[in-house]
Design an enzyme around this catalytic site. Structure first.
Site, PDB file in Angstrom:
ATOM      1  N   SER A  59      45.584  39.936  37.916  1.00 52.58           N
ATOM      2  CA  SER A  59      45.244  39.129  39.098  1.00 52.58           C
ATOM      3  C   SER A  59      43.756  38.825  39.110  1.00 52.58           C
ATOM      4  O   SER A  59      42.935  39.678  38.766  1.00 52.58           O
ATOM      5  CB  SER A  59      45.547  39.904  40.388  1.00 52.58           C
ATOM      6  N   ASP A 114      39.667  46.125  45.286  1.00 52.20           N
ATOM      7  CA  ASP A 114      40.866  45.512  44.672  1.00 52.20           C
ATOM      8  C   ASP A 114      41.808  44.953  45.741  1.00 52.20           C
ATOM      9  O   ASP A 114      42.992  44.720  45.471  1.00 52.20           O
ATOM     10  CB  ASP A 114      41.638  46.519  43.790  1.00 52.20           C
ATOM     11  N   HIS A 144      41.700  42.054  37.797  1.00 47.27           N
ATOM     12  CA  HIS A 144      42.262  43.397  37.895  1.00 47.27           C
ATOM     13  C   HIS A 144      43.577  43.438  37.114  1.00 47.27           C
ATOM     14  O   HIS A 144      44.404  42.524  37.243  1.00 47.27           O
ATOM     15  CB  HIS A 144      42.509  43.755  39.370  1.00 47.27           C
ATOM     16  N   ASN A 168      36.789  38.875  40.859  1.00 47.11           N
ATOM     17  CA  ASN A 168      37.071  40.037  40.011  1.00 47.11           C
ATOM     18  C   ASN A 168      38.428  39.836  39.350  1.00 47.11           C
ATOM     19  O   ASN A 168      39.296  39.143  39.888  1.00 47.11           O
ATOM     20  CB  ASN A 168      37.102  41.310  40.867  1.00 47.11           C
TER      21      ASN A 168
HETATM   22  C1  GRF Z   1      39.919  44.672  32.300  1.00 45.94           C
HETATM   23  O1  GRF Z   1      41.195  45.223  32.117  1.00 45.94           O
HETATM   24  C2  GRF Z   1      39.753  44.162  33.699  1.00 45.94           C
HETATM   25  O2  GRF Z   1      40.939  43.694  34.260  1.00 45.94           O
HETATM   26  C3  GRF Z   1      39.284  45.399  34.434  1.00 45.94           C
HETATM   27  O3  GRF Z   1      38.448  46.060  33.522  1.00 45.94           O
HETATM   28  C4  GRF Z   1      38.827  45.730  32.191  1.00 45.94           C
HETATM   29  C5  GRF Z   1      37.603  45.207  31.527  1.00 45.94           C
HETATM   30  O4  GRF Z   1      37.794  44.975  30.147  1.00 45.94           O
HETATM   31  N1  GRF Z   1      38.649  45.065  35.675  1.00 45.94           N
HETATM   32  P1  GRF Z   1      36.702  44.202  29.307  1.00 45.94           P
HETATM   33  O5  GRF Z   1      35.399  44.972  29.464  1.00 45.94           O
HETATM   34  O6  GRF Z   1      36.605  42.813  29.842  1.00 45.94           O
HETATM   35  O7  GRF Z   1      37.192  44.238  27.905  1.00 45.94           O
END
Ligand code: GRF
Length: 227
Positions: A143, A152, A116, A114
């Site tokens: 991260s 997370d 974050h 994932n």
């Molecule tokens: C990103 O900021 C990611 O870190 C978080 O959700 C957002 C997704 O954005 N988990 P996108 O859909 O990839 O534009």
């Protein structure tokens, strides 16, 4: 002499919305030979923008709408069946906005990543950019971590840091972090695909078979440096 090419590993990417990280990953496959074979992009929301990118790139897409399931476990079960039909070596969460059941997470232990938008373990959860500003932090970032049952909270492989500027709004900060996410995620996926980053016992991250004491840092020059 350049390093031998890695055989692409099969992956499935899960999204819920905009899909800009998905887009960056697809571009990295095309432009930088990121060694993955994207077997499917699956969204839990029918209108997710990222579905269109995937379809335009000729990738199979699917929607498993969580609102159609009576329980979280029933949804996760259907999602797991759909993912496993693709036989992925890696499941990539790219803005997938669902809390996952422990059974699901355990099933993909060591093979689900994932991204974050914070320097974990700081600021898990939502609205990270505003919370970073409210806390007066001078440094922020993103991260990539292995997914565990602790939301997370899984072990972090790779991070990148950016300075918080004096007059930053949450939107400005979010945009600069997102730009870095688009560099960071393909890099982490590459290292996983090359077999360099793995999850060991007791949730230790291993780099080339050795325990990583701290997350790797992706420098602004694109170099990855060990701590
Ligand atoms: C990103 O900021 C990611 O870190 C978080 O959700 C957002 C997704 O954005 N988990 P996108 O859909 O990839 O534009």
């Amino acid at each position: 002499m350049s390093a031998p090419a890695t055989t692409p590993i099969p992956v499935v990417i899960l999204i819920s919305g905009r899909g800009s990280n998905l887009h960056a990953i697809i571009e990295a496959v095309k432009r930088d030979s990121l060694p993955i074979d994207i077997r499917a992009v699956i969204s839990n929301r029918p209108g997710a923008g990222g579905l269109q990118y995937a379809a335009e790139a000729g990738i199979a897409t699917d929607v498993i709408d969580h609102t159609k399931f009576a329980t979280r476990a029933a949804f996760d079960h259907a999602l797991q069946a759909r993912i496993d039909a693709c036989q992925p070596k890696l499941v990539i969460l790219a803005g997938f906005m669902r809390i996952l059941t422990e059974d699901f997470v355990t099933h993909y232990r060591g093979r689900m990543l994932n991204i974050h938008p914070s320097l974990l373990p700081e600021f898990p959860g939502l609205n990270t950019h505003q919370r970073v500003l409210d806390a007066g932090c001078e440094v922020h970032g993103a991260s990539v971590h292995f997914v565990t049952a602790d939301m997370d909270g899984g072990p972090v492989l790779l991070q990148t840091q950016i300075p918080v500027l004096a007059d930053d709004t949450a939107e400005q900060l979010a945009a600069r972090v997102l730009e870095q996410e688009h560099r960071l995620y393909p890099q982490a996926i590459r290292m996983f695909a090359e077999g360099r980053l793995t999850l060991g016992d007791k949730d230790a991250v291993l780099l080339d078979g050795r325990i990583l004491q701290q997350p790797l840092q992706l420098a602004t020059t694109e170099d990855v440096t060990a701590p």
